[in-house]
Design a protein around this motif. Sequence first.
Motif, short mmCIF file in Angstrom:
data_model
loop_
_atom_site.label_atom_id
_atom_site.label_comp_id
_atom_site.label_asym_id
_atom_site.label_seq_id
_atom_site.Cartn_x
_atom_site.Cartn_y
_atom_site.Cartn_z
N ALA A 9 -2.09 21.12 3.77
CA ALA A 9 -2.44 19.71 3.88
C ALA A 9 -2.64 19.08 2.50
CB ALA A 9 -3.70 19.55 4.71
N LYS A 10 -2.26 17.83 2.41
CA LYS A 10 -2.45 17.08 1.16
C LYS A 10 -3.72 16.25 1.27
CE LYS A 10 2.26 16.26 -0.44
NZ LYS A 10 3.21 15.20 -0.81
N THR A 11 -4.36 16.04 0.15
CA THR A 11 -5.52 15.15 0.12
C THR A 11 -5.02 13.71 0.06
OG1 THR A 11 -5.69 15.04 -2.28
CG2 THR A 11 -6.87 16.86 -1.16
N LEU A 12 -5.90 12.77 0.36
CA LEU A 12 -5.55 11.36 0.26
C LEU A 12 -5.12 11.00 -1.15
CD1 LEU A 12 -5.29 8.54 1.45
CD2 LEU A 12 -7.73 8.21 1.02
N ASP A 13 -5.84 11.51 -2.15
CA ASP A 13 -5.48 11.23 -3.54
C ASP A 13 -4.07 11.73 -3.86
OD1 ASP A 13 -8.80 11.74 -4.95
OD2 ASP A 13 -7.82 9.93 -4.17
N GLN A 14 -3.73 12.91 -3.37
CA GLN A 14 -2.39 13.45 -3.61
C GLN A 14 -1.33 12.59 -2.94
OE1 GLN A 14 -3.15 17.34 -2.00
NE2 GLN A 14 -3.30 18.29 -4.02
N MET A 15 -1.61 12.15 -1.72
CA MET A 15 -0.65 11.30 -1.02
C MET A 15 -0.50 9.95 -1.73
SD MET A 15 -1.16 12.10 3.00
CE MET A 15 0.30 11.16 3.39
N MET A 16 -1.61 9.39 -2.16
CA MET A 16 -1.55 8.09 -2.86
C MET A 16 -0.75 8.22 -4.15
SD MET A 16 -2.98 5.67 -1.12
CE MET A 16 -3.36 4.39 -2.30
N GLN A 17 -0.96 9.31 -4.89
CA GLN A 17 -0.24 9.52 -6.15
C GLN A 17 1.26 9.72 -5.92
OE1 GLN A 17 -1.43 9.01 -9.20
NE2 GLN A 17 -3.32 8.44 -8.16
N SER A 18 1.63 10.22 -4.75
CA SER A 18 3.05 10.46 -4.48
C SER A 18 3.79 9.20 -4.03
CB SER A 18 3.20 11.55 -3.42
OG SER A 18 2.76 11.08 -2.16
N LEU A 19 3.07 8.14 -3.73
CA LEU A 19 3.71 6.89 -3.30
C LEU A 19 4.33 6.16 -4.49
CD1 LEU A 19 0.99 5.41 -0.90
CD2 LEU A 19 3.17 6.42 -0.25
N PRO A 20 5.41 5.42 -4.23
CA PRO A 20 5.94 4.56 -5.29
C PRO A 20 4.88 3.53 -5.69
CG PRO A 20 7.45 4.68 -3.41
CD PRO A 20 6.20 5.37 -3.01
N ASP A 21 4.96 3.07 -6.92
CA ASP A 21 3.94 2.16 -7.46
C ASP A 21 3.70 0.95 -6.57
OD1 ASP A 21 4.75 2.66 -10.99
OD2 ASP A 21 3.56 3.85 -9.58
N ASP A 22 4.76 0.34 -6.03
CA ASP A 22 4.59 -0.87 -5.21
C ASP A 22 3.87 -0.57 -3.90
OD1 ASP A 22 7.82 -1.25 -3.57
OD2 ASP A 22 6.86 0.55 -4.35
N LEU A 23 4.17 0.56 -3.27
CA LEU A 23 3.47 0.94 -2.04
C LEU A 23 2.03 1.31 -2.30
CD1 LEU A 23 6.13 2.98 -0.02
CD2 LEU A 23 5.29 0.68 0.41
N ARG A 24 1.78 2.02 -3.40
CA ARG A 24 0.41 2.38 -3.76
C ARG A 24 -0.41 1.12 -4.03
NH1 ARG A 24 1.18 6.14 -7.41
NH2 ARG A 24 1.16 4.75 -9.19
N ALA A 25 0.17 0.16 -4.75
CA ALA A 25 -0.54 -1.09 -5.03
C ALA A 25 -0.84 -1.86 -3.74
CB ALA A 25 0.29 -1.96 -5.99
N ALA A 26 0.12 -1.86 -2.81
CA ALA A 26 -0.09 -2.55 -1.53
C ALA A 26 -1.20 -1.87 -0.73
CB ALA A 26 1.21 -2.59 -0.73
#
Length: 109
Positions: free
Chosen positions: A2-19
Motif C-alpha cells: 500500500a502507498k501512503t497518501l503522501d506517496q500518492m500525492m507526490q506521484s500525481l502530475p503537478d496540475d492534479l496535485r495542485a487541484a
Amino acid sequence: MAKTLDQMMQSLPDDLRAAAEARGRELIREEMTLQALRKQLALTQEGMARRLDIRQANISKVEKRTDMLISTLRDYIEAMGGTLELVAHLPGRPQVTLDGFADPQGQKE
C-alpha cells in the motif's frame, strides 16, 4: 504494498496535485460557525431563542463561545432540526463515533 497518501500525492502530475490541494483547502474552509450554520438555514437568533425557550441574548452568547458543554451544543443543533454526532479521529485508526452524546433522555456527558 500500500502507498501512503503522501506517496500518492507526490506521484500525481503537478496540475492534479495542485487541484487536490486546492480542494482540500476548500473543504477546510467549509467548516462553519454556529452563527453561519443558523444563517444558512434562514433562522434568526430570535427564532432560535423561541425554539430553545431562552432569551435572544443567550443565543448570541452561545454562538460566540469557543468552549461549551456538549449538551448545550446538542440542544442548539437539535433546535435547528439536526443531530449531533461526536467523532474521534485518532492517528493510525479509523474514525470512531462516540455513543452516549446524542440521546437527550438522561444520557450524561
